[in-house]
Design a protein around this motif. Structure first.
Motif, PDB file in Angstrom:
ATOM      1  N   GLU A 119       0.807  -1.195   0.000  1.00  0.00           N
ATOM      2  CA  GLU A 119       0.000   0.000   0.000  1.00  0.00           C
ATOM      3  C   GLU A 119       0.850   1.259   0.000  1.00  0.00           C
ATOM      4  O   GLU A 119       1.886   1.316   0.650  1.00  0.00           O
ATOM      5  CB  GLU A 119      -0.892  -0.009   1.251  1.00  0.00           C
ATOM      6  N   CYS A 120       0.369   2.258  -0.769  1.00  0.00           N
ATOM      7  CA  CYS A 120       1.046   3.552  -0.753  1.00  0.00           C
ATOM      8  C   CYS A 120       0.719   4.242   0.571  1.00  0.00           C
ATOM      9  O   CYS A 120      -0.205   3.854   1.284  1.00  0.00           O
ATOM     10  CB  CYS A 120       0.633   4.392  -1.953  1.00  0.00           C
ATOM     11  N   LYS A 121       1.488   5.292   0.848  1.00  0.00           N
ATOM     12  CA  LYS A 121       1.328   6.037   2.109  1.00  0.00           C
ATOM     13  C   LYS A 121      -0.120   6.469   2.348  1.00  0.00           C
ATOM     14  O   LYS A 121      -0.628   6.389   3.454  1.00  0.00           O
ATOM     15  CB  LYS A 121       2.176   7.305   2.054  1.00  0.00           C
ATOM     16  N   LYS A 122      -0.732   6.946   1.244  1.00  0.00           N
ATOM     17  CA  LYS A 122      -2.078   7.501   1.365  1.00  0.00           C
ATOM     18  C   LYS A 122      -3.063   6.430   1.862  1.00  0.00           C
ATOM     19  O   LYS A 122      -3.860   6.673   2.760  1.00  0.00           O
ATOM     20  CB  LYS A 122      -2.504   8.028  -0.013  1.00  0.00           C
ATOM     21  N   THR A 123      -2.960   5.233   1.288  1.00  0.00           N
ATOM     22  CA  THR A 123      -3.847   4.136   1.680  1.00  0.00           C
ATOM     23  C   THR A 123      -3.600   3.729   3.129  1.00  0.00           C
ATOM     24  O   THR A 123      -4.532   3.469   3.885  1.00  0.00           O
ATOM     25  CB  THR A 123      -3.630   2.916   0.767  1.00  0.00           C
ATOM     26  N   LEU A 124      -2.314   3.657   3.483  1.00  0.00           N
ATOM     27  CA  LEU A 124      -1.964   3.295   4.864  1.00  0.00           C
ATOM     28  C   LEU A 124      -2.626   4.253   5.843  1.00  0.00           C
ATOM     29  O   LEU A 124      -3.222   3.849   6.836  1.00  0.00           O
ATOM     30  CB  LEU A 124      -0.444   3.400   5.068  1.00  0.00           C
ATOM     31  N   LEU A 125      -2.502   5.541   5.492  1.00  0.00           N
ATOM     32  CA  LEU A 125      -3.015   6.570   6.376  1.00  0.00           C
ATOM     33  C   LEU A 125      -4.532   6.469   6.520  1.00  0.00           C
ATOM     34  O   LEU A 125      -5.068   6.584   7.623  1.00  0.00           O
ATOM     35  CB  LEU A 125      -2.619   7.939   5.826  1.00  0.00           C
ATOM     36  N   GLU A 126      -5.203   6.216   5.365  1.00  0.00           N
ATOM     37  CA  GLU A 126      -6.668   6.114   5.410  1.00  0.00           C
ATOM     38  C   GLU A 126      -7.108   4.989   6.339  1.00  0.00           C
ATOM     39  O   GLU A 126      -8.036   5.148   7.127  1.00  0.00           O
ATOM     40  CB  GLU A 126      -7.227   5.885   4.000  1.00  0.00           C
ATOM     41  N   ARG A 127      -6.413   3.839   6.226  1.00  0.00           N
ATOM     42  CA  ARG A 127      -6.792   2.713   7.082  1.00  0.00           C
ATOM     43  C   ARG A 127      -6.571   3.044   8.553  1.00  0.00           C
ATOM     44  O   ARG A 127      -7.427   2.784   9.405  1.00  0.00           O
ATOM     45  CB  ARG A 127      -5.993   1.473   6.724  1.00  0.00           C
ATOM     46  N   LEU A 128      -5.396   3.621   8.850  1.00  0.00           N
ATOM     47  CA  LEU A 128      -5.074   3.922  10.249  1.00  0.00           C
ATOM     48  C   LEU A 128      -6.089   4.903  10.835  1.00  0.00           C
ATOM     49  O   LEU A 128      -6.457   4.799  11.996  1.00  0.00           O
ATOM     50  CB  LEU A 128      -3.656   4.477  10.338  1.00  0.00           C
ATOM     51  N   ARG A 129      -6.546   5.841  10.003  1.00  0.00           N
ATOM     52  CA  ARG A 129      -7.516   6.815  10.506  1.00  0.00           C
ATOM     53  C   ARG A 129      -8.875   6.159  10.708  1.00  0.00           C
ATOM     54  O   ARG A 129      -9.576   6.483  11.667  1.00  0.00           O
ATOM     55  CB  ARG A 129      -7.623   7.986   9.543  1.00  0.00           C
ATOM     56  N   ARG A 130      -9.203   5.210   9.795  1.00  0.00           N
ATOM     57  CA  ARG A 130     -10.453   4.468   9.962  1.00  0.00           C
ATOM     58  C   ARG A 130     -10.442   3.707  11.286  1.00  0.00           C
ATOM     59  O   ARG A 130     -11.458   3.552  11.942  1.00  0.00           O
ATOM     60  CB  ARG A 130     -10.612   3.476   8.803  1.00  0.00           C
ATOM     61  N   LEU A 131      -9.272   3.212  11.643  1.00  0.00           N
ATOM     62  CA  LEU A 131      -9.138   2.457  12.904  1.00  0.00           C
ATOM     63  C   LEU A 131      -8.935   3.395  14.093  1.00  0.00           C
ATOM     64  O   LEU A 131      -8.616   2.946  15.189  1.00  0.00           O
ATOM     65  CB  LEU A 131      -7.970   1.466  12.799  1.00  0.00           C
ATOM     66  N   GLU A 132      -9.075   4.705  13.801  1.00  0.00           N
ATOM     67  CA  GLU A 132      -9.018   5.735  14.843  1.00  0.00           C
ATOM     68  C   GLU A 132      -7.653   5.885  15.494  1.00  0.00           C
ATOM     69  O   GLU A 132      -7.536   6.161  16.688  1.00  0.00           O
ATOM     70  CB  GLU A 132     -10.132   5.512  15.889  1.00  0.00           C
ATOM     71  N   PHE A 133      -6.598   5.718  14.669  1.00  0.00           N
ATOM     72  CA  PHE A 133      -5.260   6.053  15.145  1.00  0.00           C
ATOM     73  C   PHE A 133      -4.991   7.509  14.790  1.00  0.00           C
ATOM     74  O   PHE A 133      -5.310   7.951  13.688  1.00  0.00           O
ATOM     75  CB  PHE A 133      -4.201   5.154  14.485  1.00  0.00           C
ATOM     76  N   ASP A 134      -4.383   8.220  15.725  1.00  0.00           N
ATOM     77  CA  ASP A 134      -4.065   9.621  15.537  1.00  0.00           C
ATOM     78  C   ASP A 134      -2.659   9.724  14.913  1.00  0.00           C
ATOM     79  O   ASP A 134      -1.654   9.703  15.618  1.00  0.00           O
ATOM     80  CB  ASP A 134      -4.146  10.292  16.920  1.00  0.00           C
ATOM     81  N   ILE A 135      -2.610   9.772  13.553  1.00  0.00           N
ATOM     82  CA  ILE A 135      -1.329   9.720  12.834  1.00  0.00           C
ATOM     83  C   ILE A 135      -1.396  10.667  11.642  1.00  0.00           C
ATOM     84  O   ILE A 135      -2.445  10.799  11.017  1.00  0.00           O
ATOM     85  CB  ILE A 135      -1.063   8.267  12.333  1.00  0.00           C
ATOM     86  N   THR A 136      -0.267  11.333  11.311  1.00  0.00           N
ATOM     87  CA  THR A 136      -0.250  12.183  10.114  1.00  0.00           C
ATOM     88  C   THR A 136       0.676  11.573   9.057  1.00  0.00           C
ATOM     89  O   THR A 136       1.549  10.761   9.382  1.00  0.00           O
ATOM     90  CB  THR A 136       0.246  13.607  10.439  1.00  0.00           C
ATOM     91  N   GLU A 137       0.477  11.995   7.777  1.00  0.00           N
ATOM     92  CA  GLU A 137       1.208  11.369   6.678  1.00  0.00           C
ATOM     93  C   GLU A 137       2.725  11.545   6.825  1.00  0.00           C
ATOM     94  O   GLU A 137       3.495  10.636   6.517  1.00  0.00           O
ATOM     95  CB  GLU A 137       0.723  11.931   5.327  1.00  0.00           C
ATOM     96  N   ASP A 138       3.158  12.720   7.293  1.00  0.00           N
ATOM     97  CA  ASP A 138       4.614  12.940   7.364  1.00  0.00           C
ATOM     98  C   ASP A 138       5.279  12.157   8.497  1.00  0.00           C
ATOM     99  O   ASP A 138       6.498  12.150   8.622  1.00  0.00           O
ATOM    100  CB  ASP A 138       4.933  14.444   7.469  1.00  0.00           C
ATOM    101  N   GLU A 139       4.489  11.463   9.307  1.00  0.00           N
ATOM    102  CA  GLU A 139       5.081  10.615  10.351  1.00  0.00           C
ATOM    103  C   GLU A 139       5.352   9.196   9.835  1.00  0.00           C
ATOM    104  O   GLU A 139       5.904   8.377  10.558  1.00  0.00           O
ATOM    105  CB  GLU A 139       4.124  10.513  11.554  1.00  0.00           C
ATOM    106  N   ILE A 140       4.899   8.924   8.602  1.00  0.00           N
ATOM    107  CA  ILE A 140       5.054   7.559   8.080  1.00  0.00           C
ATOM    108  C   ILE A 140       6.261   7.495   7.155  1.00  0.00           C
ATOM    109  O   ILE A 140       6.409   8.317   6.244  1.00  0.00           O
ATOM    110  CB  ILE A 140       3.790   7.118   7.307  1.00  0.00           C
TER     111      ILE A 140
END
Lengths: 272, 259
Positions: B51-72
């Motif tokens: 998965e690209c960064k964007k997809t990773l981020l979307e999933r993590l946010r769906r799971l309610e993790f507080d994460i931003t793209e530049d942290e990945i």
């Protein structure tokens, strides 16, 4: 004269690799094509009175079908003269009471008809060609990783071979993949395993120093035979690449253009 | 052993540590919140190459993790950086969903091979094609060499076995850009202004997460979730700094003992 030929006078038995020495596999009908001069070369070896076995890692067909194909290409060869990994693996499975998950070519599967394959406790890997899919490799992996002591048999460990439409990856690549995945070491059945060469010699009742191996694979044919004390020639046909003559670990006893040239030189020596 | 400096940064693995496919590891969101309230920088480092960064981020946010793209920081980013440095055109054996991270890279008439986790490409024909390019001298770039990963239906082969097979076929060594390579961990730290000695890594893969981080001079915590199998902690030397049940316990350990 080539120096290796001097020793040829004590020669009693010959071991010939098949693919890349007698013929190149592949092509539209899957029959492949005989390498120039090889049909006659086999006939001349037989007429000379030398003992002869075909020592192959071929695992894309049963031994019976494989022999039929060679006969169709014009070779004088019978089933009992062919030493192949699958029949050897069947013997080992039976001796050790093992039930394999098979990842082999569809055409080889009948060789294992009489073997119990239920609830597998080992994996047998052959040159499965198109059957080397992710799903099939994954099944083999899951069998192995689920065993307390994973046992992986690999029918040969070649890197690649030549078909009429190009070089193809061989079973050794997938053996390495599963070894790495499960952190294990496979048991190789076929060349270059010592047991395999020695069983071919025993079948001819010939000692290592009285035998000569001719193949196109510098590591598995030449290196394997030499480890058993058998002299070995590399042919410049089949998968041969010029860099094979500068291999860092294995030096053949001689290098020849093709099987026909090797037989010319050998028979000349034997007739002296 | 020399005294450790105070902990300044925590690297966290994603798949198997914070989540397994589309489910969060129980308690992980809450533990992450507690970690964020402490004075440490956090980066999420992953070999999840499907998965690209964007997809990773979307999933993590769906799971309610507080994460931003530049942290990945992912191994795909590391691979792209290497392709650009070498000026090569890759045959990309990566999952289609990873392609956005390679946008703009010329892939015509390839002279390099990039391997990620791409079950749909690990077939006989494509492997042969990659093999022939390698024989012609193309460099082999592996996003990572993980042996296997955890799916809902059990363990499944990772890219590592296929990379190893191609290395054997061609007598070459792949350049690995993901975990457990030292350069990966150091590259992840670059924008954080911390040294390896001030950093700890949390992950479920003993060799790739913990062993790799410790080899780069960091400490490593092994969590018993995701792909963890009994006895994994004995597979590396030196042993993990800590082996614990889950990300929650890892955070507890950091907050109680390392700050």
């Amino acid at each position: 004269m080539a120096t290796w030929a001097v020793g040829a006078r004590g020669l009693r038995g010959l071991l010939l690799d098949v693919s890349g020495v007698l013929y190149d596999s592949g092509g539209e009908e899957g029959l492949g094509s005989a390498i120039a001069g090889s049909v006659q070369a086999v006939r001349r070896i037989k007429q000379s009175g030398l003992k002869l076995r075909f020592c192959t890692n071929e695992t894309q067909a049963t031994r019976a079908k494989f022999v039929q194909k060679l006969q169709q290409l014009g070779f004088d060869v019978s089933e009992k003269e062919v030493i192949a990994p699958a029949p050897a693996a069947c013997r080992i499975l039976q001796e050790r009471g093992l039930r394999p998950y098979l990842l082999v070519h569809d055409a080889l599967a009948p060789e294992f008809d009489s073997v119990d394959k239920s609830n597998p406790n080992c994996v047998v890997l052959g040159d499965a060609a198109n059957n080397f899919s992710y799903e099939n490799l994954n099944k083999a992996f899951q069998v192995l990783i689920g065993l307390e002591t994973p046992i992986l048999f690999s029918l040969g460990k070649g890197r690649y071979y030549k078909e009429t439409d190009g070089l193809k990856l061989d079973v050794g690549v997938y053996m390495k993949a599963l070894e790495y995945a499960c952190d294990i070491e496979a048991e190789v059945v076929g060349k270059p395993s010592k047991a395999f060469f020695l069983s071919a010699l025993a079948d001819m009742d010939v000692e290592p120093h009285e035998a000569l191996m001719i193949g196109d694979d510098i590591v598995n044919d030449v290196g394997g035979a030499q480890q058993c004390g058998i002299g070995a020639l590399l042919v410049r046909t089949g998968k041969f690449r010029p860099c094979d003559e500068q291999h860092p670990e294995v030096k053949a006893d001689g290098y020849v253009t093709n099987l026909a040239e090797a037989v010319d030189i050998l028979l000349e020596q034997l007739q002296r | 052993m020399a005294a450790r400096r105070a902990l300044k940064a925590v690297l966290v693995d994603l798949s198997g540590t914070l989540h397994i496919e589309d489910s969060a590891v129980p308690g992980a969101q809450e533990a992450l919140r507690r970690l964020r309230n402490s004075p440490v920088a956090i980066k999420f480092v992953t070999n999840t190459t499907k998965e690209c960064k964007k997809t990773l981020l979307e999933r993590l946010r769906r799971l309610e993790f507080d994460i931003t793209e530049d942290e990945i920081f992912t191994s795909l980013t590391a691979a792209r950086n290497l392709l650009e440095q070498k000026h090569v055109r890759p045959l990309l054996l990566v999952d289609n969903s990873a392609l956005p991270d390679f946008e703009g890279i010329d892939t015509n008439n390839p002279n390099a091979v990039v391997i990620g986790l791409a079950p749909e490409h690990f077939n006989y024909q494509t492997m042969n094609k990659a093999f022939r390019l390698l024989l012609d001298g193309a460099p082999l770039i592996a996003i990572h060499k993980a042996r296997y990963y955890k799916r809902k239906d059990g363990l499944a082969l990772g890219p590592g076995p296929f990379v190893t097979g191609l290395e054997y076929a061609t007598d070459t060594k792949a350049t690995v850009v993901g975990k457990p390579e030292k350069t990966f961990f150091l590259e992840a730290l670059r924008s954080m202004g911390c040294t390896p000695e001030e950093t700890i890594m949390i992950g479920d893969d003993c060799r790739d997460d913990v062993g790799g981080a410790q080899n780069a001079g960091m400490r490593g915590i092994l969590v018993k979730t995701g792909k963890y199998r009994a006895g994994d902690e004995d597979k590396i030397s030196p042993a993990p700094h800590l082996t614990c049940d889950s990300f929650t316990y890892a955070v507890d350990h950091i907050l109680q003992n390392l700050l």
